[in-house]
Design a protein around this motif. Sequence first.
Motif, PDB file in Angstrom:
ATOM      1  N   ARG A  55       1.143  -1.308   0.110  1.00 32.92           N
ATOM      2  CA  ARG A  55       0.196  -0.044  -0.147  1.00 32.92           C
ATOM      3  C   ARG A  55       0.980   1.004  -0.007  1.00 32.92           C
ATOM      4  NH1 ARG A  55      -5.429  -0.506   0.986  1.00 32.92           N
ATOM      5  NH2 ARG A  55      -5.701  -2.611   1.634  1.00 32.92           N
ATOM      6  N   ILE A  56      -0.010   2.516  -0.820  1.00 35.52           N
ATOM      7  CA  ILE A  56       1.082   3.331   0.030  1.00 35.52           C
ATOM      8  C   ILE A  56       0.326   4.456  -0.480  1.00 35.52           C
ATOM      9  CG2 ILE A  56       1.276   3.912  -2.980  1.00 35.52           C
ATOM     10  CD1 ILE A  56       3.931   4.785  -2.873  1.00 35.52           C
ATOM     11  N   ASP A  57       0.044   5.945   0.290  1.00 30.41           N
ATOM     12  CA  ASP A  57      -0.146   6.656   0.651  1.00 30.41           C
ATOM     13  C   ASP A  57       0.128   7.541   1.279  1.00 30.41           C
ATOM     14  OD1 ASP A  57      -2.189   9.105   1.524  1.00 30.41           O
ATOM     15  OD2 ASP A  57      -3.240   7.323   2.852  1.00 30.41           O
ATOM     16  N   MET A  58       0.449   8.947  -0.026  1.00 31.34           N
ATOM     17  CA  MET A  58       1.965  10.013   0.023  1.00 31.34           C
ATOM     18  C   MET A  58       1.336  11.238  -0.169  1.00 31.34           C
ATOM     19  SD  MET A  58       5.609   8.762  -1.542  1.00 31.34           S
ATOM     20  CE  MET A  58       5.339   7.413  -0.206  1.00 31.34           C
ATOM     21  N   ALA A  70       9.930  10.522  -1.962  1.00 29.30           N
ATOM     22  CA  ALA A  70       8.017   9.943  -2.620  1.00 29.30           C
ATOM     23  C   ALA A  70       8.091   9.126  -3.583  1.00 29.30           C
ATOM     24  CB  ALA A  70       7.379  11.282  -2.085  1.00 29.30           C
ATOM     25  N   VAL A  71       8.692  10.736  -4.855  1.00 32.53           N
ATOM     26  CA  VAL A  71       8.592   9.992  -6.579  1.00 32.53           C
ATOM     27  C   VAL A  71       8.846   8.591  -6.481  1.00 32.53           C
ATOM     28  CG1 VAL A  71       9.257  10.320  -8.694  1.00 32.53           C
ATOM     29  CG2 VAL A  71       8.335  12.476  -7.247  1.00 32.53           C
ATOM     30  N   LYS A  72      10.386   8.293  -5.348  1.00 32.07           N
ATOM     31  CA  LYS A  72      11.110   6.807  -5.539  1.00 32.07           C
ATOM     32  C   LYS A  72      10.713   5.808  -5.264  1.00 32.07           C
ATOM     33  CE  LYS A  72      15.678   5.196  -4.274  1.00 32.07           C
ATOM     34  NZ  LYS A  72      16.935   5.921  -3.181  1.00 32.07           N
ATOM     35  N   GLU A  73       9.655   6.162  -3.996  1.00 31.04           N
ATOM     36  CA  GLU A  73       8.517   5.313  -3.513  1.00 31.04           C
ATOM     37  C   GLU A  73       7.754   5.174  -4.296  1.00 31.04           C
ATOM     38  OE1 GLU A  73       7.327   5.404   0.566  1.00 31.04           O
ATOM     39  OE2 GLU A  73       8.735   6.504   0.571  1.00 31.04           O
ATOM     40  N   ILE A  74       7.321   5.238  -4.779  1.00 30.21           N
ATOM     41  CA  ILE A  74       6.585   5.342  -6.149  1.00 30.21           C
ATOM     42  C   ILE A  74       6.155   5.160  -6.999  1.00 30.21           C
ATOM     43  CG2 ILE A  74       4.407   6.939  -7.698  1.00 30.21           C
ATOM     44  CD1 ILE A  74       4.388   8.935  -5.538  1.00 30.21           C
ATOM     45  N   ASN A  75       7.302   5.260  -7.500  1.00 33.86           N
ATOM     46  CA  ASN A  75       8.033   4.758  -8.465  1.00 33.86           C
ATOM     47  C   ASN A  75       8.426   2.326  -8.397  1.00 33.86           C
ATOM     48  OD1 ASN A  75       8.708   6.197 -10.405  1.00 33.86           O
ATOM     49  ND2 ASN A  75      10.769   6.700 -10.004  1.00 33.86           N
ATOM     50  N   PHE A  76       9.086   2.593  -7.264  1.00 30.49           N
ATOM     51  CA  PHE A  76       9.352   1.148  -6.264  1.00 30.49           C
ATOM     52  C   PHE A  76       7.356   0.498  -6.591  1.00 30.49           C
ATOM     53  CE2 PHE A  76       9.026  -2.302  -3.526  1.00 30.49           C
ATOM     54  CZ  PHE A  76       9.970  -2.890  -3.705  1.00 30.49           C
ATOM     55  N   PHE A  77       6.673   1.562  -5.908  1.00 27.62           N
ATOM     56  CA  PHE A  77       5.039   0.345  -5.769  1.00 27.62           C
ATOM     57  C   PHE A  77       5.101   0.118  -7.458  1.00 27.62           C
ATOM     58  CE2 PHE A  77       0.647   0.877  -6.180  1.00 27.62           C
ATOM     59  CZ  PHE A  77       0.434   0.401  -4.739  1.00 27.62           C
ATOM     60  N   PRO A 109      -7.863   3.627  -1.405  1.00 32.82           N
ATOM     61  CA  PRO A 109      -7.140   3.953  -2.932  1.00 32.82           C
ATOM     62  C   PRO A 109      -7.123   3.147  -3.950  1.00 32.82           C
ATOM     63  CG  PRO A 109      -7.103   2.356  -1.246  1.00 32.82           C
ATOM     64  CD  PRO A 109      -8.423   3.251  -0.650  1.00 32.82           C
ATOM     65  N   TYR A 110      -6.613   3.835  -5.212  1.00 28.56           N
ATOM     66  CA  TYR A 110      -6.750   2.500  -6.157  1.00 28.56           C
ATOM     67  C   TYR A 110      -6.293   1.517  -6.116  1.00 28.56           C
ATOM     68  CZ  TYR A 110      -7.559   7.255  -9.720  1.00 28.56           C
ATOM     69  OH  TYR A 110      -7.443   8.001 -10.320  1.00 28.56           O
ATOM     70  N   MET A 111      -6.913   0.385  -6.447  1.00 29.90           N
ATOM     71  CA  MET A 111      -5.854  -0.456  -7.084  1.00 29.90           C
ATOM     72  C   MET A 111      -5.322  -0.381  -8.086  1.00 29.90           C
ATOM     73  SD  MET A 111      -7.289  -4.533  -7.409  1.00 29.90           S
ATOM     74  CE  MET A 111      -7.250  -5.119  -6.305  1.00 29.90           C
ATOM     75  N   LEU A 112      -3.845  -1.091  -8.113  1.00 31.83           N
ATOM     76  CA  LEU A 112      -2.765  -0.462  -8.747  1.00 31.83           C
ATOM     77  C   LEU A 112      -3.275  -2.246  -9.638  1.00 31.83           C
ATOM     78  CD1 LEU A 112      -1.069   1.243 -11.266  1.00 31.83           C
ATOM     79  CD2 LEU A 112       0.735  -0.004  -9.511  1.00 31.83           C
ATOM     80  N   LEU A 113      -3.537  -1.981 -11.042  1.00 32.90           N
ATOM     81  CA  LEU A 113      -3.347  -3.494 -11.988  1.00 32.90           C
ATOM     82  C   LEU A 113      -2.017  -3.511 -12.286  1.00 32.90           C
ATOM     83  CD1 LEU A 113      -6.986  -3.267 -13.019  1.00 32.90           C
ATOM     84  CD2 LEU A 113      -6.543  -4.675 -10.870  1.00 32.90           C
ATOM     85  N   SER A 114      -1.444  -2.569 -13.355  1.00 28.40           N
ATOM     86  CA  SER A 114      -0.874  -2.363 -13.863  1.00 28.40           C
ATOM     87  C   SER A 114      -0.109  -1.155 -13.938  1.00 28.40           C
ATOM     88  CB  SER A 114      -0.977  -3.229 -15.432  1.00 28.40           C
ATOM     89  OG  SER A 114       0.487  -3.732 -16.088  1.00 28.40           O
ATOM     90  N   GLY A 115       1.343  -0.978 -13.532  1.00 28.15           N
ATOM     91  CA  GLY A 115       1.793   0.561 -13.881  1.00 28.15           C
ATOM     92  C   GLY A 115       3.487  -0.097 -14.910  1.00 28.15           C
ATOM     93  N   TYR A 116       4.029  -0.105 -14.514  1.00 25.25           N
ATOM     94  CA  TYR A 116       5.507  -0.308 -15.489  1.00 25.25           C
ATOM     95  C   TYR A 116       4.941  -1.333 -15.441  1.00 25.25           C
ATOM     96  CZ  TYR A 116      10.418  -1.157 -17.033  1.00 25.25           C
ATOM     97  OH  TYR A 116      10.652  -2.078 -17.764  1.00 25.25           O
ATOM     98  N   ARG A 117       5.909  -2.058 -16.838  1.00 27.47           N
ATOM     99  CA  ARG A 117       5.562  -3.423 -17.454  1.00 27.47           C
ATOM    100  C   ARG A 117       7.040  -3.483 -18.283  1.00 27.47           C
ATOM    101  NH1 ARG A 117       0.530  -3.416 -20.866  1.00 27.47           N
ATOM    102  NH2 ARG A 117      -0.869  -3.544 -19.341  1.00 27.47           N
TER     103      ARG A 117
END
Length: 189
Positions: A55-58, A70-77, A109-117
């Motif tokens: 989970r991420i909330d930032m 924060a952006v680095k954590e979002i990228n990892f997530f 929160p959004y459920m992330l199904l796909s970000g980077y592939r």
Amino acid sequence: MTETSSSGLSRRALLRAFAATAVTAAPTYSMAAGFLRGGGDIRRIRMYSGRTGERIDMVYWIDGDYIKDAVKEINFFMRDWRVDQVKTMDLRTIDIMAASHNLLDVSEPYMLLSGYRSPQTNAMLRSKSRGVARNSLHMQGQAADLRLASRSVSQVANAAASCRAGGVGKYYRSNFVHMDCGDIRTWGG
């Protein structure tokens, strides 16, 4: 700290009223970042992943500046969890996601199904579905597939499309919305 106007309304109340009517009014903005300038001094993203359990909330932007950690954590997530590869996500996509979430006025929160592939993951998914583009913006870190349990595909897509900042795809059968920072376009009935 709350600023109050001469009519007795707080700045926050005025912003909420604007957000509540913004989807209906369907404003046209050239980009989500410009839209968010009127939305306050912070930008926040809330997501969870059913695949990883994370989970991420930032807050990732304050007073005109992105917060590097924060952006680095979002990228990892938003990494490709199948091959554990991280890519720098295009901040315009994150801004579109945040603006859409604000317009929907939900705390869920959004459920992330796909970000980077990764190219490998994209090829594997493409072999199983006609709905996966050969040159998907997911491989560039410029797209996300998202779901909200409390909102319909149409509601989420309409919020994203009202930002007039990128591509918005409706996937009713799979119950998700694609958001990207590419050309302004929509698809899916």
